[in-house]
Write a protein that holds these residues in place. Sequence first.
Motif, PDB file in Angstrom:
ATOM      1  N   ILE A 230       2.939   8.023  19.194  1.00 32.75           N
ATOM      2  CA  ILE A 230       2.442   7.886  17.823  1.00 32.75           C
ATOM      3  C   ILE A 230       2.526   6.445  17.321  1.00 32.75           C
ATOM      4  N   PHE A 231       3.612   5.746  17.636  1.00 34.73           N
ATOM      5  CA  PHE A 231       3.873   4.435  17.036  1.00 34.73           C
ATOM      6  C   PHE A 231       3.333   3.290  17.878  1.00 34.73           C
ATOM      7  N   THR A 232       2.725   2.326  17.193  1.00 35.43           N
ATOM      8  CA  THR A 232       2.367   1.038  17.763  1.00 35.43           C
ATOM      9  C   THR A 232       2.965  -0.014  16.839  1.00 35.43           C
ATOM     10  N   LEU A 233       3.824  -0.860  17.393  1.00 35.97           N
ATOM     11  CA  LEU A 233       4.511  -1.858  16.582  1.00 35.97           C
ATOM     12  C   LEU A 233       4.022  -3.263  16.894  1.00 35.97           C
ATOM     13  N   PHE A 234       3.942  -4.059  15.848  1.00 38.40           N
ATOM     14  CA  PHE A 234       3.708  -5.487  15.953  1.00 38.40           C
ATOM     15  C   PHE A 234       4.882  -6.156  15.259  1.00 38.40           C
ATOM     16  N   LEU A 235       5.830  -6.626  16.058  1.00 42.02           N
ATOM     17  CA  LEU A 235       7.050  -7.243  15.540  1.00 42.02           C
ATOM     18  C   LEU A 235       6.901  -8.756  15.662  1.00 42.02           C
ATOM     19  N   ARG A 236       6.729  -9.397  14.558  1.00 36.85           N
ATOM     20  CA  ARG A 236       6.457 -10.833  14.546  1.00 36.85           C
ATOM     21  C   ARG A 236       7.743 -11.655  14.708  1.00 36.85           C
ATOM     22  N   ASP A 237       7.597 -12.783  15.390  1.00 35.62           N
ATOM     23  CA  ASP A 237       8.712 -13.717  15.552  1.00 35.62           C
ATOM     24  C   ASP A 237       8.842 -14.652  14.361  1.00 35.62           C
ATOM     25  N   GLU A 238       7.722 -14.858  13.675  1.00 36.86           N
ATOM     26  CA  GLU A 238       7.749 -15.707  12.489  1.00 36.86           C
ATOM     27  C   GLU A 238       6.905 -15.065  11.397  1.00 36.86           C
ATOM     28  N   ASN A 239       7.271 -15.347  10.176  1.00 35.15           N
ATOM     29  CA  ASN A 239       6.603 -14.766   9.017  1.00 35.15           C
ATOM     30  C   ASN A 239       5.202 -15.357   8.874  1.00 35.15           C
ATOM     31  N   ILE A 240       4.192 -14.472   8.784  1.00 33.91           N
ATOM     32  CA  ILE A 240       2.808 -14.942   8.640  1.00 33.91           C
ATOM     33  C   ILE A 240       2.209 -14.572   7.285  1.00 33.91           C
ATOM     34  N   GLY A 241       2.953 -13.835   6.478  1.00 35.04           N
ATOM     35  CA  GLY A 241       2.479 -13.473   5.146  1.00 35.04           C
ATOM     36  C   GLY A 241       1.832 -12.103   5.123  1.00 35.04           C
ATOM     37  N   VAL A 242       1.838 -11.514   3.953  1.00 34.09           N
ATOM     38  CA  VAL A 242       1.382 -10.137   3.783  1.00 34.09           C
ATOM     39  C   VAL A 242      -0.095  -9.963   4.160  1.00 34.09           C
ATOM     40  N   THR A 243      -0.950 -10.847   3.710  1.00 33.84           N
ATOM     41  CA  THR A 243      -2.385 -10.687   3.964  1.00 33.84           C
ATOM     42  C   THR A 243      -2.710 -10.834   5.439  1.00 33.84           C
ATOM     43  N   LYS A 244      -2.201 -11.868   6.075  1.00 28.84           N
ATOM     44  CA  LYS A 244      -2.475 -12.076   7.497  1.00 28.84           C
ATOM     45  C   LYS A 244      -1.851 -10.974   8.345  1.00 28.84           C
ATOM     46  N   ASN A 245      -0.680 -10.512   7.958  1.00 34.04           N
ATOM     47  CA  ASN A 245      -0.021  -9.431   8.683  1.00 34.04           C
ATOM     48  C   ASN A 245      -0.904  -8.180   8.691  1.00 34.04           C
ATOM     49  N   PHE A 246      -1.373  -7.785   7.524  1.00 36.31           N
ATOM     50  CA  PHE A 246      -2.219  -6.586   7.438  1.00 36.31           C
ATOM     51  C   PHE A 246      -3.558  -6.809   8.138  1.00 36.31           C
ATOM     52  N   TYR A 247      -4.159  -7.953   7.925  1.00 37.18           N
ATOM     53  CA  TYR A 247      -5.433  -8.283   8.575  1.00 37.18           C
ATOM     54  C   TYR A 247      -5.286  -8.230  10.092  1.00 37.18           C
ATOM     55  N   ASP A 248      -4.196  -8.763  10.590  1.00 40.53           N
ATOM     56  CA  ASP A 248      -3.954  -8.809  12.030  1.00 40.53           C
ATOM     57  C   ASP A 248      -3.858  -7.410  12.640  1.00 40.53           C
ATOM     58  N   ILE A 249      -3.136  -6.488  11.980  1.00 41.15           N
ATOM     59  CA  ILE A 249      -3.037  -5.146  12.566  1.00 41.15           C
ATOM     60  C   ILE A 249      -4.369  -4.415  12.487  1.00 41.15           C
ATOM     61  N   LEU A 250      -5.127  -4.662  11.426  1.00 39.82           N
ATOM     62  CA  LEU A 250      -6.459  -4.045  11.351  1.00 39.82           C
ATOM     63  C   LEU A 250      -7.380  -4.594  12.436  1.00 39.82           C
ATOM     64  N   CYS A 251      -7.358  -5.895  12.646  1.00 38.58           N
ATOM     65  CA  CYS A 251      -8.190  -6.493  13.694  1.00 38.58           C
ATOM     66  C   CYS A 251      -7.795  -5.993  15.067  1.00 38.58           C
ATOM     67  N   HIS A 252      -6.518  -5.908  15.324  1.00 33.93           N
ATOM     68  CA  HIS A 252      -6.078  -5.403  16.623  1.00 33.93           C
ATOM     69  C   HIS A 252      -6.549  -3.972  16.830  1.00 33.93           C
ATOM     70  N   TYR A 253      -6.450  -3.178  15.787  1.00 31.16           N
ATOM     71  CA  TYR A 253      -6.845  -1.783  15.890  1.00 31.16           C
ATOM     72  C   TYR A 253      -8.338  -1.650  16.171  1.00 31.16           C
ATOM     73  N   PHE A 254      -9.159  -2.363  15.456  1.00 29.33           N
ATOM     74  CA  PHE A 254     -10.602  -2.188  15.578  1.00 29.33           C
ATOM     75  C   PHE A 254     -11.224  -2.933  16.744  1.00 29.33           C
ATOM     76  N   TYR A 255     -10.544  -3.978  17.240  1.00 30.18           N
ATOM     77  CA  TYR A 255     -11.168  -4.779  18.289  1.00 30.18           C
ATOM     78  C   TYR A 255     -10.528  -4.642  19.645  1.00 30.18           C
ATOM     79  N   TYR A 256      -9.447  -3.861  19.770  1.00 27.13           N
ATOM     80  CA  TYR A 256      -8.802  -3.742  21.089  1.00 27.13           C
ATOM     81  C   TYR A 256      -8.754  -2.318  21.499  1.00 27.13           C
TER      82      TYR A 256
END
Length: 89
Positions: free
Chosen positions: A63-89
């Motif tokens: 069920i779970f897919t985690l993206f554990l960041r090593d450095e803080n990228i901010g709320v907007t980029k964090n959410f954008y990144d998981i959406l992009c990974h989901y739709f493009y991979y």
Amino acid sequence: MKDDIKISVCMITYNHESNIRQALDSILMQRGNISYEIIIGDDASKDHTPTILKEYESNYPEIFTLFLRDENIGVTKNFYDILCHYFYY
């Protein structure tokens, strides 16, 4: 994107150890004849949030897919990144 998944829950988190279990348990308690996945982007939390997330991933690997960041990228980029990974991979 997995073909059998009907619902995808995308969450972002940062230093939410005090309430992340409640949030995840509330998703896991949902009942119905539908498959779902939980995608979480943790933005380099400094507390025990990543440890808790890994525990849930270990207990529910299908069920779970985690993206554990090593450095803080901010709320907007964090959410954008998981959406992009989901739709493009």
